[in-house]
Structure formats: structure tokens, C-alpha cells
Design a protein around this motif. Structure first.
Motif, PDB file in Angstrom:
ATOM      1  N   GLN A 277       0.836  -1.191   0.000  1.00  0.00           N
ATOM      2  CA  GLN A 277       0.000   0.000   0.000  1.00  0.00           C
ATOM      3  C   GLN A 277       0.873   1.244   0.000  1.00  0.00           C
ATOM      4  N   GLU A 309      -7.465   7.936  -2.043  1.00  0.00           N
ATOM      5  CA  GLU A 309      -7.958   6.592  -2.354  1.00  0.00           C
ATOM      6  C   GLU A 309      -7.699   6.291  -3.829  1.00  0.00           C
ATOM      7  N   SER A 312      -6.136  -0.604  -6.331  1.00  0.00           N
ATOM      8  CA  SER A 312      -5.081  -1.497  -5.836  1.00  0.00           C
ATOM      9  C   SER A 312      -3.958  -1.641  -6.853  1.00  0.00           C
ATOM     10  N   GLU A 315      -1.634   1.270  -6.407  1.00  0.00           N
ATOM     11  CA  GLU A 315      -0.871   1.116  -5.169  1.00  0.00           C
ATOM     12  C   GLU A 315       0.288   0.146  -5.341  1.00  0.00           C
TER      13      GLU A 315
END
Length: 418
Positions: A277, A309, A312, A315
Motif C-alpha cells: 500500500q 484513495e 489497488s 498502489e
């Protein structure tokens, strides 16, 4: 309920088709126009108006149900035309009846279509033979041809269209089945390849990492025990290096095992998998500090307190780029200041890592500057591919604004296209 076996399965449960209702109204209006233009004989001999119009009204009512209950519609039409022909006949009712035969053969059950094919041919032959035997031969044959046009032509036209539709449906189903089989084959091949990769990673790389972790831990234990026995105090650079080796090998082994589990699973990355993350970038830099201190490198970070935000995929991409850039810095950079910067905007995420260029006369573990400037290793290629996969850009090379510095820069879009 009693009409269910006789209804069209494709139209069952549907309201009265609007097109059939429009067709019925059009037929009725057309017959009235024929009556006005051609006189009473066109509609049914010298019958009164109400008796001539009544069969047409019944046939047009049956036409309104031609696709929902084709058997009932053609049965009512056959009975009505039979009575009307016995009373004198007429052109209008016959035209409406031909459409009822066509609709019954097209929309009716398969057995009804076969019955109409055989029945119309048999009725035409029987009527032709009867007319030839009982009357003039020439007139009988001519009448038989007309009967064939009224009875056989619409039925066989509907049969041709029905067969074409059934073949088209069969081809569509076959194409869909081929697509499903191809997708299953693709998934099978993909899963087989992923399983093979997982096996290779587990048998080769993971075993080597395990050996490194075990041996470094054993050396540390023996060295610490010996230092405690001798009463030696103070920091030992060798012990620090061994600690870094053990820590990184254990973490690499854990990530390798997670990767093996992911490859063996048929689930995607979005499932329950321990993904890196953005908030863990600070911990990543802190983990690299001992190795950086041993290489006379000073790490400075410029990271936001909170990251927006993002998906994924972004990230993972950002984390791996920073991780690989730090690895390259520890392997190749000269002593000096290293700056890790991450800027999160409204539409993009910018990552930059700049470090001192390696000197040709530097440490033996470093590569010459010329080799760094002329060729990109697997790490740079991997970072570039990661950025390209998410629609971003990547650049690595000597910093033109700061001579003697090497800069890695990646720009990743925060909005991912579906």
C-alpha cells in the motif's frame, strides 16, 4: 391453461403483439376496400353485406392471435373459410386465410408445421383429382394450381423461413459454445502456466532465500554468542550487514510465499491478498536505512501524510517502483544524499527518486557510469513496464538540471479506465 400446449412458446406469457393487431386491422380495411371496388362477389357472392363481412371479421380477429395461439387461429380460419367457400366463396377471405397458414407454419409447434405441410399438399391433390374426375380436365388442373397457390405456397414459404431461423439460432448457439470452450481452454492454460511458475518460484527462488535466511541467522547466533563469551561490546559492521541480510531475506521469502499462493489460486489480485500500500512507503524507506547507512547514503523522504484513495493496481505499481528504485540506489549509487519524493495530485501520482551517480572509481560492487548511462537493466525495464500497464509514463537517467545525479521518475494516473 388448456391453451398452453397450442401456443407459441416464444410468445407465451407476452401481451397481444401489436404487430398482429395492426395486421388484422389492415386486412379488414383492405377487404372493405375490395368490397367497395369489386362489389359483393369479391367478398362472397351475392350474400348480404353483413354475411359477406362477418367471415372477414372472424378471420381478422384470428389474425390478431396468429403468433400467440397459431393452432387456434388457423383452426378458426379453416372452419370459417370452409363455411364461406360453401356459401359462394370470395377473394378477400382467402387472402386473409393464406396469412393464417403462413403464421401457423412459422410460429406454431414443430408438429403443427409438419401437419400443415402434409395436410395442404394432400388437400390440394384431393381437390385437383376430384375436379379433374368430376368436371373439365383443363379447368380442374387450373383450379388445382390456384388451390396450391392458396394452400401450399404460404406454408412452404413459412417452412423455408423457419428453417433459416432455426439454422441461424443453431449457429449462434454453436458460436456461443465455441466461445465458452475457448474461454475454458484459455483459463486452463493460464492456470497451468501460473501453477508452473509457482512451482519454479517455490523450488528455486524460495529455497535459495530460505538458505540465505537460515545461514545468516546461524552466523549471527554464533557471532553474538562468541562476542558475549569474549565480552566484546560495540557495534560491529559485519553484524549489522548480516542483520540486514537476514531481515531482507525473511521478508523476501514471505513475499515469495504470498506470490506462490496467489499464482496457485484461480482468484485475481483483487481478492484477499496482502498487497503493498502507498501508506507503507515510509516503512519501506525505514527498512532500507541500515543498508543505506552502510553504503554512506542519506535517505530523505518527501511523502504526503495521507494518500488519496486509489485502485489497488496503482498502489502496487507505485510501491514496486519505489522499492526497485531504492534497490538500484543501494546497489549502484555513490555516497551522498538520496531523495524519495511522492506527490499526489487530483489526477495523477508522481514518484521521483534521485541519487548520486556511481563513480567509475567507486566501490567494487558498483557499475561504471558509462554502463549505467548506456544500458538499462531488468529493474529499469520492469519499472517502465509497470508504469505502461496502468497508462502512466516512466523516465530514468542522468538529471540534466543537477549534474552528477541520477533520477527515476514515474507518473501514474489515478483515474483508471474500466
Amino acid at each position: 391453461m388448456w391453451l398452453r400446449p397450442f401456443t407459441n412458446t416464444h410468445a407465451r406469457g407476452l401481451p397481444l403483439p401489436l404487430r398482429d393487431l395492426r395486421l388484422a386491422v389492415g386486412f379488414f380495411a383492405g377487404c372493405l376496400i375490395l368490397y367497395v371496388l369489386g362489389g359483393p362477389r369479391v367478398m362472397g357472392g351475392d350474400l348480404p353485406v353483413w354475411q359477406a363481412v362477418l367471415p372477414v371479421l372472424v378471420l381478422c380477429t384470428a389474425t390478431a392471435f396468429r403468433s400467440t395461439v397459431p393452432l387456434v387461429a388457423v383452426a378458426v380460419g379453416t372452419l370459417t373459410v370452409g363455411v364461406q367457400m360453401a356459401a359462394g366463396g370470395g377473394l378477400g377471405p382467402l387472402l386473409v386465410y393464406t396469412d393464417l397458414l403462413y403464421a401457423a407454419a412459422l410460429y406454431g409447434a414443430p408438429w403443427l408445421c409438419r401437419v400443415l405441410q402434409v395436410g395442404t399438399v394432400a388437400a390440394t391433390l384431393a381437390a385437383t383429382v376430384a375436379l379433374v374426375l368430376l368436371g373439365d380436365r383443363s379447368e380442374g388442373v387450373t383450379t388445382g394450381v390456384l388451390i396450391a397457390l392458396v394452400l401450399i405456397s404460404p406454408v412452404w414459404t413459412a417452412v423455408l423461413i423457419r428453417n433459416h431461423k432455426e439454422r441461424a439460432d443453431a449457429e449462434r448457439q454453436r458460436a456461443a459454445q465455441i466461445d465458452r470452450l475457448a474461454e475454458l481452454d484459455r483459463k486452463t492454460v493460464l492456470q497451468t502456466e501460473r501453477t508452473r511458475m509457482a512451482r519454479e518460484l517455490h523450488d528455486l527462488v524460495a529455497n535459495h532465500l530460505s538458505a540465505i535466511a537460515i545461514h545468516s541467522s546461524a552466523v549471527l547466533s554464533l557471532t553474538e554468542a562468541q562476542r558475549a563469551k569474549d565480552g566484546t561490546a560495540g557495534e560491529d559492521p559485519v553484524l549489522q550487514a548480516l542483520s540486514v541480510i537476514r531481515e531482507n531475506s525473511v521478508q523476501g521469502l514471505a513475499e515469495m510465499r504470498r506470490m506462490v499462493v496467489l499464482l496457485r489460486s484461480d482468484r485475481g489480485v483483487a481478492d484477499d491478498w496482502d498487497r503493498p500500500q502507498l501508506n507503507a512507503l515510509g516503512a519501506l524507506v525505514e527498512q532500507a536505512r541500515p543498508a543505506a547507512d552502510a553504503a554512506a547514503l542519506t535517505l530523505h523522504t518527501d511523502l504526503p501524510e495521507t494518500f488519496p484513495e486509489v485502485s489497488s493496481v496503482i498502489e502496487v505499481t507505485a510501491y514496486r517502483i519505489v522499492q526497485e528504485a531504492l534497490t538500484n540506489v543501494l546497489k549502484h549509487a555513490s555516497a551522498g544524499r538520496v531523495r524519495i519524493c511522492c506527490e499526489a495530485g487530483a489526477e495523477q501520482l508522481t514518484i521521483s527518486v534521485d541519487s548520486p551517480l556511481a563513480r567509475p572509481d567507486g566501490r567494487a560492487r558498483q557499475r561504471p557510469v558509462e554502463q549505467l548511462m548506456t544500458g538499462a537493466g531488468a529493474g529499469l525495464a520492469g519499472m517502465s513496464e509497470r508504469a505502461a500497464l496502468v497508462g502512466g509514463s516512466f523516465d530514468a537517467g542522468p538529471d540534466r538540471t543537477a549534474p552528477g545525479r541520477w533520477r527515476v521518475r514515474a507518473v501514474l494516473p489515478l483515474a483508471q479506465n474500466p
